[in-house]
Design a protein around this motif. Structure first.
Motif, short mmCIF file in Angstrom:
data_model
loop_
_atom_site.label_atom_id
_atom_site.label_comp_id
_atom_site.label_asym_id
_atom_site.label_seq_id
_atom_site.Cartn_x
_atom_site.Cartn_y
_atom_site.Cartn_z
N VAL A 57 0.77 -1.86 0.17
CA VAL A 57 0.38 0.05 -0.05
C VAL A 57 0.72 0.86 0.00
N LEU A 58 0.71 2.29 -1.12
CA LEU A 58 1.18 3.00 -0.87
C LEU A 58 0.26 4.76 -0.61
N ASP A 59 0.95 5.30 0.01
CA ASP A 59 -0.03 6.46 0.53
C ASP A 59 0.50 7.30 -0.44
N TYR A 60 -0.61 8.49 -1.27
CA TYR A 60 0.11 8.74 -2.67
C TYR A 60 0.33 10.35 -2.28
N ARG A 61 -1.36 10.69 -1.39
CA ARG A 61 -2.04 11.81 -1.35
C ARG A 61 -3.11 11.92 -0.64
N ALA A 62 -3.63 13.46 -0.59
CA ALA A 62 -4.89 13.11 0.20
C ALA A 62 -5.53 14.53 -0.83
N ILE A 63 -6.78 14.55 -1.08
CA ILE A 63 -8.07 15.41 -1.48
C ILE A 63 -8.59 15.98 -0.99
N HIS A 64 -9.36 17.43 -1.28
CA HIS A 64 -10.38 17.68 -0.48
C HIS A 64 -11.95 17.24 -1.59
N ASP A 65 -12.23 16.89 -0.40
CA ASP A 65 -14.23 16.57 -0.82
C ASP A 65 -14.02 17.92 -0.73
N MET A 66 -15.31 18.41 -2.01
CA MET A 66 -15.47 20.54 -2.81
C MET A 66 -16.80 20.12 -2.45
N ALA A 67 -18.06 19.09 -1.74
CA ALA A 67 -18.71 19.78 -1.63
C ALA A 67 -18.95 20.41 -1.06
N PRO A 68 -20.65 21.78 -1.12
CA PRO A 68 -20.51 22.77 -0.57
C PRO A 68 -21.38 22.71 0.64
N GLY A 69 -20.41 23.27 1.87
CA GLY A 69 -21.33 23.41 3.10
C GLY A 69 -22.64 24.09 3.54
N ALA A 70 -23.32 23.66 4.28
CA ALA A 70 -24.66 24.59 4.53
C ALA A 70 -24.04 25.91 4.90
N PHE A 71 -25.21 26.77 4.04
CA PHE A 71 -24.95 28.32 4.58
C PHE A 71 -25.51 28.22 5.90
N GLN A 72 -24.89 29.39 6.21
CA GLN A 72 -24.90 29.20 7.65
C GLN A 72 -24.65 31.32 8.17
N PRO A 73 -26.31 31.57 8.18
CA PRO A 73 -26.57 33.11 8.61
C PRO A 73 -25.45 33.88 9.41
N THR A 74 -25.54 34.89 9.55
CA THR A 74 -24.42 35.23 10.69
C THR A 74 -25.55 36.61 11.26
N GLY A 75 -26.14 37.41 10.26
CA GLY A 75 -26.41 39.14 10.28
C GLY A 75 -25.63 39.97 10.09
N ASN A 76 -24.45 39.84 9.49
CA ASN A 76 -23.31 40.75 9.03
C ASN A 76 -23.91 40.72 7.43
N PRO A 77 -24.32 42.55 6.94
CA PRO A 77 -24.36 41.34 5.60
C PRO A 77 -23.63 41.32 4.94
N LEU A 78 -21.76 42.24 5.18
CA LEU A 78 -20.12 41.51 4.47
C LEU A 78 -20.17 40.34 4.21
N ASP A 79 -20.72 39.19 5.42
CA ASP A 79 -19.66 37.99 5.65
C ASP A 79 -20.56 36.82 3.86
N VAL A 80 -19.86 36.88 3.77
CA VAL A 80 -20.53 35.83 1.77
C VAL A 80 -19.92 34.40 2.13
N MET A 81 -20.77 33.83 1.22
CA MET A 81 -20.40 32.79 0.82
C MET A 81 -20.68 32.13 -0.13
N ILE A 82 -19.33 32.04 -1.12
CA ILE A 82 -19.61 31.38 -2.75
C ILE A 82 -19.86 30.29 -2.96
N GLU A 83 -20.90 30.83 -3.75
CA GLU A 83 -21.49 29.47 -4.43
C GLU A 83 -21.32 28.60 -5.34
N GLY A 84 -20.50 27.59 -5.34
CA GLY A 84 -19.90 26.89 -6.31
C GLY A 84 -18.22 27.05 -6.37
N PRO A 85 -17.71 26.19 -6.66
CA PRO A 85 -15.82 26.47 -6.83
C PRO A 85 -15.70 27.90 -6.60
N GLY A 86 -14.34 27.85 -5.90
CA GLY A 86 -13.60 29.32 -6.00
C GLY A 86 -12.95 28.88 -4.83
#
Length: 248
Positions: free
Chosen positions: A62-91
Motif C-alpha cells: 500500500v502506497l500513501d499517494y496524497r490527500a484530496i479535498h471533498d469539494m461538496a458545498p457546506g450549508a449556508f450559516q446566517p451571521t447577521g453581518n451583511p458583509l459576510d459572504v458564501m461562495i456558491e460553487g467552486p472558488g
C-alpha cells in the motif's frame, strides 16, 4: 522479518494515515469553509526474480499517494453581518499574506473593515480584488457598503472594487496553511458573470460527523484484523521452528 510482515506493516501505515485524516476532519466539523479530506492510496507491486511458486513473484504494498479535498458545498450559516459572504460553487477568496509574502486562499467568508479602511477576513488578512490589490472603503462609507452577488463591493457613491474569486483546475495542488488558508498556484480569477456570492452568512464545514465516526470504526476493525493476521503469522513461524528443531 519476512515479506508478509512488510505487507502488513504497509497496510497498518495506511490505516494510521486514514485515522489521522479522519481525526482532523472531526476536529474541523465546526470550522467555517473547511473541506473534508480523503486519503488516496496506490498499489505498489514489487516483482521478484525468483519465488517458490509463480504467483508469489508479485508482492503488493500500500502506497500513501496524497490527500484530496471533498469539494461538496457546506450549508449556508446566517451571521447577521451583511458583509459576510458564501461562495456558491467552486472558488476561493484571495487574501494578502502578512508582509506581502504572497497570496493565500480561503472559503471562510467572514468580512470586516479594518481601521485602515481595507476589507479583510476575520483573521485580519486583507481581501484582494481582481488585480490582486486590497479594496479600500472611504471612512464616510464604512458602515454603508454591501457586496453584490458578483463580488462587487458597492459604496454610497458606486462600486469600490470587486472581490476576486479564484478557481483551480487541479484542487489537489492546494496545500493547507492553517487558519482556513490554502496556498496554491496557477489559479484563475472568475469573471463577474461566473462569480456567485451569497451575502449575510458563511459556508459551514462539509464534514458529516456520522460518516467520519463510521470511518473510524472501519479503520479500527481493519487494524484489529491486521493485528490478528500478524499474530497468526508469528504463531506459524514458531510452530515451524519448533518442528525444525525436533527434526534436527
Amino acid at each position: 522479518m519476512d515479506i508478509s510482515s512488510y505487507v502488513l506493516l504497509s497496510q497498518e501505515q495506511a490505516l494510521k494515515r486514514r485515522l489521522d485524516i479522519v481525526a482532523n476532519n472531526m476536529a474541523n466539523v465546526s470550522t467555517v469553509g473547511f473541506k473534508r479530506e480523503q486519503p488516496v492510496f496506490h498499489e505498489y507491486v514489487e516483482k521478484a526474480d525468483k519465488a517458490l511458486v509463480d504467483d508469489a513473484k508479485d508482492t503488493s504494498f500500500v502506497l500513501d499517494y496524497r490527500a484530496i479535498h471533498d469539494m461538496a458545498p457546506g450549508a449556508f450559516q446566517p451571521t447577521g453581518n451583511p458583509l459576510d459572504v458564501m461562495i456558491e460553487g467552486p472558488g476561493y477568496l484571495g487574501v494578502e499574506l502578512p508582509d506581502g509574502a504572497g497570496t493565500a486562499y480561503t472559503r471562510a467568508g467572514f468580512v470586516k473593515v479594518l481601521e485602515s479602511g481595507d476589507l479583510a477576513t476575520a483573521g485580519g488578512q486583507r481581501l484582494l480584488d481582481e488585480a490582486g490589490q486590497p479594496i479600500n472603503v472611504p471612512p464616510e462609507q464604512a458602515g454603508r457598503i454591501s457586496i453584490a452577488g458578483d463580488g462587487t463591493v458597492m459604496g454610497t457613491d458606486g462600486p469600490l472594487g470587486r472581490l476576486a474569486v479564484t478557481v483551480f483546475d487541479d484542487e489537489t495542488n492546494l496545500a493547507p496553511r492553517g487558519d482556513g488558508l490554502y496556498a496554491g498556484a496557477q489559479g484563475r480569477v472568475l469573471p463577474a458573470e461566473e462569480t456567485k456570492l451569497r451575502s449575510g452568512g458563511v459556508e459551514g464545514s462539509n464534514v458529516q460527523p456520522i460518516l467520519e465516526t463510521t470511518s473510524m470504526i472501519e479503520i479500527l476493525r481493519s487494524y484489529q484484523n491486521s493485528v490478528r493476521m500478524s499474530e497468526s503469522l508469528n504463531d506459524m513461524r514458531k510452530r515451524a521452528l519448533d518442528r525444525l528443531g525436533r527434526v534436527s
